[in-house]
Scaffold this motif. Structure first.
Motif, PDB file in Angstrom:
ATOM      1  N   VAL A 107       0.848  -1.183   0.000  1.00 26.39           N
ATOM      2  CA  VAL A 107       0.000   0.000   0.000  1.00 26.39           C
ATOM      3  C   VAL A 107       0.886   1.235   0.000  1.00 26.39           C
ATOM      4  CG1 VAL A 107      -0.176   0.040   2.526  1.00 26.39           C
ATOM      5  CG2 VAL A 107      -1.948   1.139   1.161  1.00 26.39           C
ATOM      6  N   GLY A 108       0.453   2.282  -0.693  1.00 28.66           N
ATOM      7  CA  GLY A 108       1.245   3.501  -0.740  1.00 28.66           C
ATOM      8  C   GLY A 108       0.405   4.686  -1.144  1.00 28.66           C
ATOM      9  N   ALA A 109       0.965   5.856  -1.013  1.00 24.97           N
ATOM     10  CA  ALA A 109       0.247   7.079  -1.346  1.00 24.97           C
ATOM     11  C   ALA A 109       1.226   8.128  -1.855  1.00 24.97           C
ATOM     12  CB  ALA A 109      -0.488   7.610  -0.115  1.00 24.97           C
ATOM     13  N   VAL A 110       0.682   9.118  -2.557  1.00 25.17           N
ATOM     14  CA  VAL A 110       1.462  10.242  -3.070  1.00 25.17           C
ATOM     15  C   VAL A 110       0.873  11.508  -2.475  1.00 25.17           C
ATOM     16  CG1 VAL A 110       2.118  11.533  -5.137  1.00 25.17           C
ATOM     17  CG2 VAL A 110       1.947   9.037  -5.219  1.00 25.17           C
ATOM     18  N   GLY A 111       1.733  12.424  -2.061  1.00 26.55           N
ATOM     19  CA  GLY A 111       1.217  13.667  -1.522  1.00 26.55           C
ATOM     20  C   GLY A 111       2.325  14.645  -1.215  1.00 26.55           C
ATOM     21  N   ASN A 112       1.941  15.782  -0.669  1.00 27.53           N
ATOM     22  CA  ASN A 112       2.875  16.817  -0.268  1.00 27.53           C
ATOM     23  C   ASN A 112       2.407  17.338   1.074  1.00 27.53           C
ATOM     24  OD1 ASN A 112       4.723  18.837  -0.053  1.00 27.53           O
ATOM     25  ND2 ASN A 112       3.951  20.067  -1.749  1.00 27.53           N
ATOM     26  N   THR A 113       2.920  16.709   2.142  1.00 24.64           N
ATOM     27  CA  THR A 113       2.419  17.003   3.474  1.00 24.64           C
ATOM     28  C   THR A 113       3.520  16.824   4.499  1.00 24.64           C
ATOM     29  OG1 THR A 113       0.861  16.274   5.196  1.00 24.64           O
ATOM     30  CG2 THR A 113       1.593  14.612   3.632  1.00 24.64           C
ATOM     31  N   ALA A 114       3.378  17.485   5.624  1.00 27.72           N
ATOM     32  CA  ALA A 114       4.328  17.317   6.722  1.00 27.72           C
ATOM     33  C   ALA A 114       4.069  16.039   7.513  1.00 27.72           C
ATOM     34  CB  ALA A 114       4.254  18.517   7.660  1.00 27.72           C
ATOM     35  N   ALA A 115       2.972  15.342   7.209  1.00 28.44           N
ATOM     36  CA  ALA A 115       2.636  14.098   7.911  1.00 28.44           C
ATOM     37  C   ALA A 115       2.291  13.011   6.896  1.00 28.44           C
ATOM     38  CB  ALA A 115       1.465  14.328   8.859  1.00 28.44           C
ATOM     39  N   PRO A 116       3.286  12.499   6.156  1.00 32.46           N
ATOM     40  CA  PRO A 116       3.013  11.501   5.122  1.00 32.46           C
ATOM     41  C   PRO A 116       2.477  10.191   5.701  1.00 32.46           C
ATOM     42  CG  PRO A 116       5.366  11.686   5.479  1.00 32.46           C
ATOM     43  CD  PRO A 116       4.726  12.787   6.276  1.00 32.46           C
ATOM     44  N   SER A 117       1.598   9.547   4.946  1.00 25.20           N
ATOM     45  CA  SER A 117       1.029   8.271   5.371  1.00 25.20           C
ATOM     46  C   SER A 117       0.783   7.403   4.147  1.00 25.20           C
ATOM     47  CB  SER A 117      -0.295   8.489   6.105  1.00 25.20           C
ATOM     48  OG  SER A 117      -0.927   7.243   6.364  1.00 25.20           O
ATOM     49  N   SER A 118       1.099   6.132   4.259  1.00 28.48           N
ATOM     50  CA  SER A 118       0.850   5.190   3.168  1.00 28.48           C
ATOM     51  C   SER A 118      -0.595   4.732   3.125  1.00 28.48           C
ATOM     52  CB  SER A 118       1.740   3.949   3.333  1.00 28.48           C
ATOM     53  OG  SER A 118       1.358   3.238   4.502  1.00 28.48           O
ATOM     54  N   GLY A 119      -1.313   4.901   4.250  1.00 24.84           N
ATOM     55  CA  GLY A 119      -2.595   4.233   4.421  1.00 24.84           C
ATOM     56  C   GLY A 119      -2.339   2.867   5.050  1.00 24.84           C
ATOM     57  N   THR A 120      -3.406   2.131   5.343  1.00 25.89           N
ATOM     58  CA  THR A 120      -3.245   0.834   6.011  1.00 25.89           C
ATOM     59  C   THR A 120      -3.326  -0.305   5.013  1.00 25.89           C
ATOM     60  OG1 THR A 120      -5.605   0.720   6.476  1.00 25.89           O
ATOM     61  CG2 THR A 120      -4.203   1.687   8.180  1.00 25.89           C
ATOM     62  N   SER A 121      -2.699  -1.418   5.355  1.00 28.52           N
ATOM     63  CA  SER A 121      -2.602  -2.560   4.443  1.00 28.52           C
ATOM     64  C   SER A 121      -3.825  -3.459   4.479  1.00 28.52           C
ATOM     65  CB  SER A 121      -1.375  -3.399   4.789  1.00 28.52           C
ATOM     66  OG  SER A 121      -1.539  -4.005   6.059  1.00 28.52           O
ATOM     67  N   GLY A 122      -4.613  -3.375   5.534  1.00 28.97           N
ATOM     68  CA  GLY A 122      -5.658  -4.370   5.737  1.00 28.97           C
ATOM     69  C   GLY A 122      -5.084  -5.565   6.475  1.00 28.97           C
ATOM     70  N   VAL A 123      -5.898  -6.581   6.673  1.00 28.84           N
ATOM     71  CA  VAL A 123      -5.500  -7.749   7.468  1.00 28.84           C
ATOM     72  C   VAL A 123      -4.388  -8.513   6.751  1.00 28.84           C
ATOM     73  CG1 VAL A 123      -6.302  -9.919   8.469  1.00 28.84           C
ATOM     74  CG2 VAL A 123      -7.793  -7.906   8.484  1.00 28.84           C
ATOM     75  N   LEU A 124      -3.350  -8.866   7.498  1.00 24.97           N
ATOM     76  CA  LEU A 124      -2.231  -9.620   6.956  1.00 24.97           C
ATOM     77  C   LEU A 124      -2.570 -11.110   6.875  1.00 24.97           C
ATOM     78  CD1 LEU A 124       0.669  -7.870   8.919  1.00 24.97           C
ATOM     79  CD2 LEU A 124      -0.140  -7.374   6.603  1.00 24.97           C
ATOM     80  N   THR A 125      -1.853 -11.827   6.035  1.00 28.05           N
ATOM     81  CA  THR A 125      -2.101 -13.257   5.853  1.00 28.05           C
ATOM     82  C   THR A 125      -1.726 -14.062   7.075  1.00 28.05           C
ATOM     83  OG1 THR A 125      -1.739 -13.041   3.485  1.00 28.05           O
ATOM     84  CG2 THR A 125      -1.562 -15.252   4.389  1.00 28.05           C
ATOM     85  N   GLN A 126      -0.657 -13.646   7.751  1.00 30.67           N
ATOM     86  CA  GLN A 126      -0.214 -14.374   8.940  1.00 30.67           C
ATOM     87  C   GLN A 126       0.266 -13.393   9.991  1.00 30.67           C
ATOM     88  OE1 GLN A 126       2.798 -16.904   7.251  1.00 30.67           O
ATOM     89  NE2 GLN A 126       4.358 -15.306   7.274  1.00 30.67           N
ATOM     90  N   ALA A 127       0.422 -13.886  11.216  1.00 30.91           N
ATOM     91  CA  ALA A 127       0.733 -12.996  12.336  1.00 30.91           C
ATOM     92  C   ALA A 127       2.184 -12.535  12.344  1.00 30.91           C
ATOM     93  CB  ALA A 127       0.401 -13.700  13.647  1.00 30.91           C
ATOM     94  N   SER A 128       3.110 -13.360  11.896  1.00 33.57           N
ATOM     95  CA  SER A 128       4.529 -13.034  11.978  1.00 33.57           C
ATOM     96  C   SER A 128       5.022 -12.533  10.622  1.00 33.57           C
ATOM     97  CB  SER A 128       5.327 -14.270  12.402  1.00 33.57           C
ATOM     98  OG  SER A 128       6.702 -13.982  12.454  1.00 33.57           O
ATOM     99  N   GLU A 129       5.166 -11.227  10.487  1.00 37.34           N
ATOM    100  CA  GLU A 129       5.612 -10.621   9.236  1.00 37.34           C
ATOM    101  C   GLU A 129       6.466  -9.403   9.542  1.00 37.34           C
ATOM    102  OE1 GLU A 129       2.840  -9.898   6.135  1.00 37.34           O
ATOM    103  OE2 GLU A 129       1.738 -11.758   6.443  1.00 37.34           O
ATOM    104  N   ILE A 130       7.150  -8.918   8.512  1.00 37.52           N
ATOM    105  CA  ILE A 130       7.859  -7.648   8.632  1.00 37.52           C
ATOM    106  C   ILE A 130       7.221  -6.662   7.662  1.00 37.52           C
ATOM    107  CG2 ILE A 130       9.651  -8.305   6.946  1.00 37.52           C
ATOM    108  CD1 ILE A 130      11.603  -6.576   8.660  1.00 37.52           C
ATOM    109  N   CYS A 131       6.930  -5.479   8.156  1.00 36.86           N
ATOM    110  CA  CYS A 131       6.425  -4.397   7.318  1.00 36.86           C
ATOM    111  C   CYS A 131       7.602  -3.478   7.024  1.00 36.86           C
ATOM    112  CB  CYS A 131       5.346  -3.616   8.051  1.00 36.86           C
ATOM    113  SG  CYS A 131       3.935  -4.609   8.575  1.00 36.86           S
ATOM    114  N   VAL A 132       7.827  -3.184   5.751  1.00 35.57           N
ATOM    115  CA  VAL A 132       8.879  -2.247   5.379  1.00 35.57           C
ATOM    116  C   VAL A 132       8.243  -1.076   4.648  1.00 35.57           C
ATOM    117  CG1 VAL A 132      10.711  -3.969   5.278  1.00 35.57           C
ATOM    118  CG2 VAL A 132       9.421  -3.437   3.214  1.00 35.57           C
ATOM    119  N   GLY A 133       8.811   0.070   4.847  1.00 32.54           N
ATOM    120  CA  GLY A 133       8.259   1.246   4.199  1.00 32.54           C
ATOM    121  C   GLY A 133       9.349   2.234   3.868  1.00 32.54           C
ATOM    122  N   VAL A 134       9.006   3.181   3.015  1.00 28.46           N
ATOM    123  CA  VAL A 134       9.942   4.245   2.678  1.00 28.46           C
ATOM    124  C   VAL A 134       9.162   5.514   2.356  1.00 28.46           C
ATOM    125  CG1 VAL A 134      10.058   3.623   0.224  1.00 28.46           C
ATOM    126  CG2 VAL A 134      11.952   4.875   1.262  1.00 28.46           C
TER     127      VAL A 134
END
Length: 197
Positions: A124-151
């Protein structure tokens, strides 16, 4: 196998043409997942997402997420490689884009303990021009043990621009073009989760 803490293994600035070549600063073990974080500005007023990533062992790579400005010329991308054949320190990873670049930066980190068959769950990702950037939420993950990476990526950023709060995420090293009035910056981060929400 438990998910490991990401290990940063190199970064590079754009030099010329439509590629960024990163030299590994450490070995990347077999069965790790190698991640590219990239922010670039196209030479023309066009989006220039990553089209391929090739390492010296020709491991399989795939897009994790591409977010380009609606009218160009900036793109922020995440790609990942399944390291079937280990990579040694000093070998290179070549990141190729759809067109000529004006400037850009890309960094690498690897993670162990991920599903080597299908490591990508949600994107999930988003485009914008803000002092508080946010990708939005991914929704429910397939399994409990995962790593979320972002940039978070930005170009035309002054050297004083910083990312001051990333919540529960842990920041990796911020990478920015070393000079110039217009610079590309990547602020990568990660969060190891233990629940599907």
């Amino acid at each position: 196998m438990a998910i490991g803490t990401p290990v940063e293994v190199g970064f590079a600035e754009f030099a010329s043409g439509s590629t960024i070549t990163i030299t590994l600063t450490a070995d990347v073990p077999q069965d790790a997942t190698l991640i590219v974080f990239s922010n670039v500005q196209g030479a023309a007023a066009l989006n220039t997402p990553i089209t391929t990533v090739v390492d010296q062992q020709v491991n399989p790579w795939a897009v994790g997420l591409n977010r380009g400005q609606g009218t160009g010329p900036e793109d922020t991308d995440i790609w990942f490689g399944r390291i079937v054949a280990a990579l040694s320190s000093g070998s290179t990873v070549v990141v190729t884009y759809t067109g000529a670049l004006a400037r850009g930066i890309a960094s690498l980190a690897y993670v162990t303990g991920l599903d080597t068959t299908s490591p990508l769950d949600k994107a999930v990702g988003a485009v914008g021009n803000t002092a508080a950037p946010s990708s939005g939420t991914s929704g429910v993950l397939t399994q409990a043990s995962e790593i979320c990476v972002g940039v978070v990526g930005r170009y035309s950023a002054a050297s004083t621009v910083t990312l001051t709060s990333i919540g529960a995420f842990t920041a990796l090293t911020t990478r920015r073009n070393a000079s110039g009035s217009q610079r590309c910056t990547v602020w990568p981060a990660y969060l190891i989760v233990s629940a599907t929400t």
